[in-house]
Design a protein around this motif. Structure first.
Motif, PDB file in Angstrom:
ATOM      1  N   PRO A  37      -2.433  -3.119  -5.726  1.00 48.07           N
ATOM      2  CA  PRO A  37      -3.868  -3.038  -5.407  1.00 48.07           C
ATOM      3  C   PRO A  37      -4.202  -2.136  -4.225  1.00 48.07           C
ATOM      4  N   TYR A  38      -3.229  -1.870  -3.365  1.00 48.88           N
ATOM      5  CA  TYR A  38      -3.501  -1.095  -2.149  1.00 48.88           C
ATOM      6  C   TYR A  38      -2.898   0.305  -2.198  1.00 48.88           C
ATOM      7  N   ALA A  39      -2.023   0.579  -3.169  1.00 43.93           N
ATOM      8  CA  ALA A  39      -1.405   1.906  -3.292  1.00 43.93           C
ATOM      9  C   ALA A  39      -2.285   2.774  -4.179  1.00 43.93           C
ATOM     10  N   SER A  40      -2.539   3.995  -3.764  1.00 49.44           N
ATOM     11  CA  SER A  40      -3.501   4.832  -4.472  1.00 49.44           C
ATOM     12  C   SER A  40      -2.923   6.129  -4.997  1.00 49.44           C
ATOM     13  N   ALA A  41      -1.646   6.377  -4.798  1.00 46.07           N
ATOM     14  CA  ALA A  41      -1.051   7.625  -5.296  1.00 46.07           C
ATOM     15  C   ALA A  41       0.424   7.393  -5.591  1.00 46.07           C
TER      16      ALA A  41
ATOM     17  N   GLY B 272       0.799  -1.217   0.000  1.00 43.28           N
ATOM     18  CA  GLY B 272       0.000   0.000   0.000  1.00 43.28           C
ATOM     19  C   GLY B 272       0.831   1.264   0.000  1.00 43.28           C
ATOM     20  N   SER B 273       2.149   1.149   0.092  1.00 42.20           N
ATOM     21  CA  SER B 273       3.025   2.317   0.118  1.00 42.20           C
ATOM     22  C   SER B 273       4.143   2.117  -0.894  1.00 42.20           C
ATOM     23  N   TRP B 274       4.167   2.953  -1.933  1.00 46.08           N
ATOM     24  CA  TRP B 274       5.248   2.827  -2.914  1.00 46.08           C
ATOM     25  C   TRP B 274       6.600   3.124  -2.277  1.00 46.08           C
TER      26      TRP B 274
ATOM     27  N   ARG C 144      -2.954  -2.878   4.569  1.00 53.61           N
ATOM     28  CA  ARG C 144      -3.650  -3.130   3.302  1.00 53.61           C
ATOM     29  C   ARG C 144      -4.972  -2.355   3.214  1.00 53.61           C
ATOM     30  N   GLY C 145      -4.901  -1.091   3.542  1.00 54.80           N
ATOM     31  CA  GLY C 145      -6.055  -0.218   3.383  1.00 54.80           C
ATOM     32  C   GLY C 145      -7.099  -0.311   4.470  1.00 54.80           C
TER      33      GLY C 145
ATOM     34  N   HIS D 208      -1.646   8.799   0.291  1.00 55.45           N
ATOM     35  CA  HIS D 208      -2.476   7.590   0.368  1.00 55.45           C
ATOM     36  C   HIS D 208      -3.961   7.982   0.422  1.00 55.45           C
TER      37      HIS D 208
ATOM     38  N   GLY E  31      -6.429   6.679  -0.940  1.00 53.51           N
ATOM     39  CA  GLY E  31      -7.329   5.539  -0.862  1.00 53.51           C
ATOM     40  C   GLY E  31      -7.771   5.208   0.545  1.00 53.51           C
TER      41      GLY E  31
END
Length: 420
Positions: free
Chosen positions: A97-101, A17-19, A307-308, A253, A255
């Motif tokens: 799937p969990y990273a949003s930016a 979830g974190s690049w 995971r979000g 983040h 998301g």
């Protein structure tokens, strides 16, 4: 590849979830696992001909020494780099799937792969020059020393010379795209110089890659932390303005905004129509402004959210409510009635089972010790809470509006805090 996959999978909750977290974990895996393994495997491969007593036979062949060295070393080096890239690709696919930016920086993984190739070649040359069985474990130990050096954050720029020394603490920073390639150039130049000095017919050609490595090393040492820049997204936030207060999460983040809004919905629903509240829960670096409250921590991942999803919604909601009630104060108000009022408001806004169980144990402990003063305080809190819960909706909103007018003051005048 299995060692890398195991290390990444065992810590997946901390980076999925974190690049930035994924990139940092892959750099750490390269530094701690792949680099020592490459040095040791290269040294073991380099001493193979001597252990098999093939040196005289190979010397009688028409193939040049440099070609012989590269023929033996490059397949292993490419296999190790390929294993790292496969593990990196798997980690990035698991994060997506969990990273949003934002997104990954491909040159980070290319630089790590080149460093693995270079360390394999360095180990191979060392294995040829010192064809002993202890050379490989000795080089593995050297690799772990380099890993410890690269993982430290001392003021010396020499730490930036360790292979795969990139450190990204979360999503607040981004590497310059060319920094990993420059870091790899330093190691690749050393490896090329060692290979040419050992096996080339004209050993003077080793000076060219050595000069490139030296130039890269000078740039790395003198630039230091300048190779990493602030992530512009870390200074922005996205907000849900349908609640009171608004809920905002960091733009790195976004998301997580629906999840944060959902978990805090119990608190915001009870505050609907109440005056004198902060405008929003903010999620930016630094302390909140006067008209804001700090959002409970969502990062680092693996601690508060995975995971979000928020790990402990009740705890999170209670932290959010606590940030509305004298959160920045180092000491509780001296007036016991104000203390009881604060606790009653907090219990009403965000009841949680863990806090209730802890309070029951504290009451039992005070009763066992015979601490009448502490028991009296708990009874005062219970009376205040019962009174607040018994108010009608309009009465409670009116009372809470007067209460939140004083809730940000660390040492309020007791006469200004409305009583229950």
């Amino acid at each position: 590849m299995l060692a890398l996959a195991w290390a990444l999978a065992a810590t997946a909750a901390q980076w999925q979830g974190s690049w930035g977290g994924t990139t940092d974990r892959l750099s750490t895996a390269a530094r701690v696992i792949a680099i020592p393994f490459a040095l040791a495997a290269g040294a073991w491969q380099g001493g193979r001909e001597h252990r098999r007593r093939m040196t005289e036979l190979l010397a009688s062949t028409p193939r040049a020494p440099l070609a012989q060295l590269l023929t033996a070393a490059l397949p292993l080096a490419c296999a190790l780099a390929g294993a790292y890239l496969v593990a990196a690709a798997g980690a990035l696919l698991a994060c997506a799937p969990y990273a949003s930016a934002g997104g990954p920086v491909p040159t980070v993984f290319a630089g790590a792969a080149l460093s693995i190739v270079a360390c394999t070649l360095l180990g191979h040359v060392a294995g040829r020059m010192m064809p002993w069985r202890l050379t490989a474990p000795a080089f593995a130990i050297c690799g772990y020393v380099l890993a410890a050096t690269g993982g430290s954050r001392s003021s010396s720029g020499l730490t930036d010379l360790a292979p795969s020394s990139l450190r990204l603490l979360g999503d607040g920073y981004l590497p310059l795209w060319w920094y990993p390639l420059l870091s790899a150039l330093w190691v690749v130049g050393l490896a090329a110089a060692a290979v040419l000095a050992h096996a080339a017919r004209r050993r003077v050609t080793a000076l060219l890659p050595l000069a490139a490595a030296s130039a890269a090393a000078v740039l790395l040492v003198h630039t230091g932390d300048g190779m990493v820049r602030d992530n512009p997204l870390a200074h922005r936030q996205v907000c849900d303005e349908s609640t009171t207060p608004h809920v905002c999460v960091n733009a790195t983040h976004p998301g997580l905004l629906p999840e944060a809004t959902r978990v805090l919905s119990g608190v915001t629903a009870r505050l609907k129509g109440v005056r004198n509240l902060p405008v929003r829960f903010e999620d930016l670096p630094g302390p909140p402004r006067e008209d804001e409250a700090e959002l409970p921590m969502l990062a680092p991942f693996g601690w508060w959210s995975v995971r979000g999803k928020v790990n402990d919604p009740e705890w999170y909601a209670r932290q959010g409510a606590g940030n509305l009630v004298r959160r920045e104060c180092e000491e509780t108000p001296s007036d016991r009635r104000v203390q009881a009022t604060d606790q009653a408001v907090l219990r009403w806004l965000a009841p949680d089972h863990a806090g209730r169980d802890l309070r029951e144990r504290s009451v039992a402990s005070a009763r066992q010790r015979g601490d009448t003063e502490e028991l009296a305080q708990y009874r005062a809190e219970d009376r205040a809470y019962a009174h607040l819960a018994a108010l009608t909706g309009d009465e409670r909103r009116s009372w809470l509006g007067r209460y939140f007018a004083t809730a940000r003051e660390c040492s309020p005048d007791a006469s200004e805090v409305p009583s229950l």
